[in-house]
Design a protein around this motif. Structure first.
Motif, PDB file in Angstrom:
ATOM      1  N   LEU A  73       0.831  -1.206   0.000  1.00 59.95           N
ATOM      2  CA  LEU A  73       0.000   0.000   0.000  1.00 59.95           C
ATOM      3  C   LEU A  73       0.864   1.253   0.000  1.00 59.95           C
ATOM      4  CD1 LEU A  73      -2.704  -1.185   2.544  1.00 59.95           C
ATOM      5  CD2 LEU A  73      -3.034  -0.813   0.080  1.00 59.95           C
ATOM      6  N   GLU A  74       1.957   1.211   0.777  1.00 60.17           N
ATOM      7  CA  GLU A  74       2.884   2.345   0.786  1.00 60.17           C
ATOM      8  C   GLU A  74       3.549   2.504  -0.573  1.00 60.17           C
ATOM      9  OE1 GLU A  74       5.022   5.677   1.967  1.00 60.17           O
ATOM     10  OE2 GLU A  74       3.242   4.764   2.857  1.00 60.17           O
ATOM     11  N   GLU A  75       3.878   1.378  -1.212  1.00 62.43           N
ATOM     12  CA  GLU A  75       4.470   1.432  -2.549  1.00 62.43           C
ATOM     13  C   GLU A  75       3.506   2.079  -3.543  1.00 62.43           C
ATOM     14  OE1 GLU A  75       6.139  -1.750  -5.837  1.00 62.43           O
ATOM     15  OE2 GLU A  75       6.327  -2.278  -3.716  1.00 62.43           O
ATOM     16  N   LEU A  76       2.229   1.710  -3.481  1.00 59.94           N
ATOM     17  CA  LEU A  76       1.217   2.342  -4.344  1.00 59.94           C
ATOM     18  C   LEU A  76       1.133   3.843  -4.062  1.00 59.94           C
ATOM     19  CD1 LEU A  76      -1.875  -0.064  -4.304  1.00 59.94           C
ATOM     20  CD2 LEU A  76      -0.269   0.333  -6.183  1.00 59.94           C
ATOM     21  N   HIS A  77       1.105   4.181  -2.794  1.00 65.28           N
ATOM     22  CA  HIS A  77       1.037   5.591  -2.408  1.00 65.28           C
ATOM     23  C   HIS A  77       2.205   6.376  -3.000  1.00 65.28           C
ATOM     24  CE1 HIS A  77       0.635   9.176   0.024  1.00 65.28           C
ATOM     25  NE2 HIS A  77       1.812   8.966   0.587  1.00 65.28           N
ATOM     26  N   GLN A  78       3.399   5.860  -2.848  1.00 63.03           N
ATOM     27  CA  GLN A  78       4.580   6.553  -3.368  1.00 63.03           C
ATOM     28  C   GLN A  78       4.551   6.635  -4.897  1.00 63.03           C
ATOM     29  OE1 GLN A  78       6.762   8.286  -1.614  1.00 63.03           O
ATOM     30  NE2 GLN A  78       5.730   7.689   0.282  1.00 63.03           N
ATOM     31  N   GLU A  79       4.114   5.569  -5.544  1.00 68.52           N
ATOM     32  CA  GLU A  79       4.097   5.505  -7.011  1.00 68.52           C
ATOM     33  C   GLU A  79       3.075   6.458  -7.625  1.00 68.52           C
ATOM     34  OE1 GLU A  79       5.008   4.178 -10.887  1.00 68.52           O
ATOM     35  OE2 GLU A  79       6.059   3.691  -9.030  1.00 68.52           O
ATOM     36  N   THR A 170       0.057  -4.410  -5.026  1.00 64.02           N
ATOM     37  CA  THR A 170       0.882  -4.105  -6.204  1.00 64.02           C
ATOM     38  C   THR A 170       0.656  -5.083  -7.347  1.00 64.02           C
ATOM     39  OG1 THR A 170       2.716  -5.346  -5.231  1.00 64.02           O
ATOM     40  CG2 THR A 170       2.662  -2.955  -4.826  1.00 64.02           C
ATOM     41  N   SER A 171      -0.404  -5.886  -7.251  1.00 64.61           N
ATOM     42  CA  SER A 171      -0.696  -6.847  -8.315  1.00 64.61           C
ATOM     43  C   SER A 171      -1.110  -6.126  -9.596  1.00 64.61           C
ATOM     44  CB  SER A 171      -1.812  -7.801  -7.870  1.00 64.61           C
ATOM     45  OG  SER A 171      -3.036  -7.082  -7.728  1.00 64.61           O
ATOM     46  N   TRP A 172      -0.962  -6.806 -10.708  1.00 68.63           N
ATOM     47  CA  TRP A 172      -1.329  -6.228 -12.002  1.00 68.63           C
ATOM     48  C   TRP A 172      -2.801  -5.810 -12.049  1.00 68.63           C
ATOM     49  CZ3 TRP A 172      -4.746  -7.475 -15.869  1.00 68.63           C
ATOM     50  CH2 TRP A 172      -4.631  -6.695 -17.020  1.00 68.63           C
ATOM     51  N   THR A 175      -2.955  -2.429 -10.022  1.00 72.51           N
ATOM     52  CA  THR A 175      -2.214  -1.300 -10.595  1.00 72.51           C
ATOM     53  C   THR A 175      -2.797  -0.874 -11.936  1.00 72.51           C
ATOM     54  OG1 THR A 175      -0.529  -2.779 -11.509  1.00 72.51           O
ATOM     55  CG2 THR A 175      -0.078  -1.790  -9.354  1.00 72.51           C
ATOM     56  N   SER A 176      -3.240  -1.821 -12.739  1.00 72.96           N
ATOM     57  CA  SER A 176      -3.811  -1.438 -14.033  1.00 72.96           C
ATOM     58  C   SER A 176      -5.152  -0.708 -13.834  1.00 72.96           C
ATOM     59  CB  SER A 176      -3.970  -2.633 -14.963  1.00 72.96           C
ATOM     60  OG  SER A 176      -4.863  -3.593 -14.430  1.00 72.96           O
ATOM     61  N   ALA A 177      -5.944  -1.126 -12.861  1.00 74.27           N
ATOM     62  CA  ALA A 177      -7.219  -0.438 -12.573  1.00 74.27           C
ATOM     63  C   ALA A 177      -6.953   0.970 -12.043  1.00 74.27           C
ATOM     64  CB  ALA A 177      -8.041  -1.248 -11.573  1.00 74.27           C
ATOM     65  N   ILE A 178      -5.945   1.111 -11.194  1.00 72.48           N
ATOM     66  CA  ILE A 178      -5.596   2.432 -10.664  1.00 72.48           C
ATOM     67  C   ILE A 178      -5.155   3.346 -11.804  1.00 72.48           C
ATOM     68  CG2 ILE A 178      -3.844   3.677  -9.305  1.00 72.48           C
ATOM     69  CD1 ILE A 178      -4.034   1.268  -7.294  1.00 72.48           C
TER      70      ILE A 178
END
Length: 182
Positions: A73-79, A170-172, A175-178
């Motif tokens: 979740l933190e990785e998504l936030h940073q990305e 961080t699954s595909w 991430t693709s939906a985001i």
């Protein structure tokens, strides 16, 4: 000259006020709630932080087999934070795996996992006492089946998808939906 300055200042104020009003107007009604941030007196105005932005709302717990998802979740936030994604964690004891208190929960989130995304105070996320945000999520996509259910919401406040606990942040699929919402 002073009259022009006063008029210019008033026009600037009106433009600013209009922009603030637009931001509030674009907030989804179901997000018009105030909470506190985790283990803090700092207010968390959900409307102000989410208006016009895609969201990822997650019910969390400190002592769960899925607690390691804080890293993803933190990785998504940073990305994606600079592209507008807002990630908010909602600690809960819905499945009897919460920390003993908010101080312990904060230590696990912020110290153990380095969380910098928003975390609310501990709330109920299922059942009759669920917080209104989770009542809405339940009506749209179902109540959390366990800790770390992830709800993806578009910029207009529509609940797009619910990802259950076994879906990695961080699954595909996530991430693709985001990326489609950004």
């Amino acid at each position: 000259m002073p009259t022009r300055h006063v008029i210019h200042c008033l026009l600037g104020f009106l433009v600013s006020l209009s922009a603030s009003h637009s931001a509030l107007a674009s907030c989804a009604p179901w997000l018009k709630h105030n909470l506190k941030q985790l283990h803090s007196g700092t207010p968390l105005d959900l409307c102000a932080v989410t208006a016009g932005k895609p969201l990822l709302l997650v019910n969390t717990a400190s002592h769960c087999g899925f607690t390691g998802q804080f890293e993803g979740l933190e990785e998504l936030h940073q990305e994606y934070k600079d592209q507008g994604l807002v990630v908010i964690g909602f600690p809960s004891n819905a499945f009897n795996q919460a920390a003993l208190n908010e101080e312990e929960a904060a230590k696990i989130c912020f110290y153990n996992f380095g969380v910098t995304f928003l975390m609310s105070e501990t709330i109920a996320v299922k059942g009759a006492n669920a917080h209104p945000v989770f009542q809405h999520l339940e009506q749209q996509k179902g109540e959390p089946s366990w800790n770390f259910n992830k709800y993806l919401i578009d910029k207009d406040g529509n609940v797009v998808e619910r990802y259950r606990q076994w879906t990695s942040p961080t699954s595909w699929p996530m991430t693709s939906a985001i990326e489609k919402l950004l």
